[in-house]
Design an enzyme around this catalytic site. Structure first.
Site, PDB file in Angstrom:
ATOM      1  CE1 TYR A 101      82.756  11.874 -58.166  1.00 50.30           C
ATOM      2  CE2 TYR A 101      84.907  13.161 -58.280  1.00 50.30           C
ATOM      3  CZ  TYR A 101      84.073  12.287 -57.837  1.00 50.30           C
ATOM      4  OH  TYR A 101      84.458  11.710 -56.517  1.00 50.30           O
ATOM      5  CG  ASN A 124      77.622   3.123 -55.076  1.00 49.36           C
ATOM      6  OD1 ASN A 124      76.752   2.047 -55.313  1.00 49.36           O
ATOM      7  ND2 ASN A 124      79.002   2.894 -55.525  1.00 49.36           N
ATOM      8  CB  CYS A 132      81.504   4.985 -56.626  1.00 49.08           C
ATOM      9  SG  CYS A 132      81.381   4.275 -54.953  1.00 49.08           S
ATOM     10  CG  HIS A 133      86.902   2.111 -56.312  1.00 46.10           C
ATOM     11  ND1 HIS A 133      85.769   1.347 -56.370  1.00 46.10           N
ATOM     12  CD2 HIS A 133      87.802   1.285 -57.078  1.00 46.10           C
ATOM     13  CE1 HIS A 133      86.253  -0.141 -57.103  1.00 46.10           C
ATOM     14  NE2 HIS A 133      87.465   0.289 -57.179  1.00 46.10           N
ATOM     15  CD  GLU A 159      89.624  -1.517 -59.516  1.00 42.65           C
ATOM     16  OE1 GLU A 159      89.609  -0.731 -60.306  1.00 42.65           O
ATOM     17  OE2 GLU A 159      88.505  -1.861 -59.045  1.00 42.65           O
TER      18      GLU A 159
END
Length: 164
Positions: A101, A124, A132-133, A159
């Protein structure tokens, strides 16, 4: 003219994905919301004649198959200029990577605004599509997530597994 009439209507569809049932809303020719349907019935619903939602789910399918790294869809604009800057910064985080962040706050020129960035991430409406993950707390801690921290971990692991 027909397309402009259709753009005034909202549409919704939900489908099964590798992480469970996901719902997507669209309005005015743009995606407005992606929902993790945790407590909903395990059925898929599709609004007939919604090419935008079909395209969104097609891209999600490609993303879950590891064939797509970035989405190319019309999205509703964030509410504030700050949220727009945070969204653009989130979209620049590479597939399989994370940023804190605080790093996002610095990237948008708002040093010390890590909490505000966290709030913007929480607002979001299009998780996964606007990744945002990929935003984590200091030291790589998972942080919060609209779909729950277990979902966030699953998406990050997914991912990372496709980056090898």
């Amino acid at each position: 003219m027909f397309e402009s009439i259709l753009s005034n209507y909202s549409s919704f569809s939900c489908r099964r994905t590798p992480v469970g049932l996901i719902g997507i809303r669209a309005h005015g020719g743009a995606l407005t919301q992606l929902l993790f349907m945790h407590d909903e019935p395990a059925t898929a619903v599709s609004a007939p004649g919604s090419p935008l939602l079909d395209e969104a789910f097609g891209q999600l399918d490609a993303w879950f198959a590891g064939r797509l790294r970035e989405f190319s869809l019309p999205l509703v604009e964030p509410r504030s200029a700050f949220e727009r800057r945070v969204r653009q910064a989130m979209l620049r985080i590479p597939y399989g990577a994370t940023a804190s962040y605080g790093e996002l706050a610095a990237a948008i020129g708002s040093l010390g605004a890590a909490r505000a960035v966290g709030t913007a991430c929480a607002r979001n409406p299009l998780p996964i599509i606007v990744p945002c993950h990929r935003v984590v707390a200091v030291g790589g801690r998972i942080g919060g997530y609209r779909g729950g921290t277990e979902m966030k971990r699953r998406l990050l692991d997914f991912e990372c597994g496709n980056c090898r």
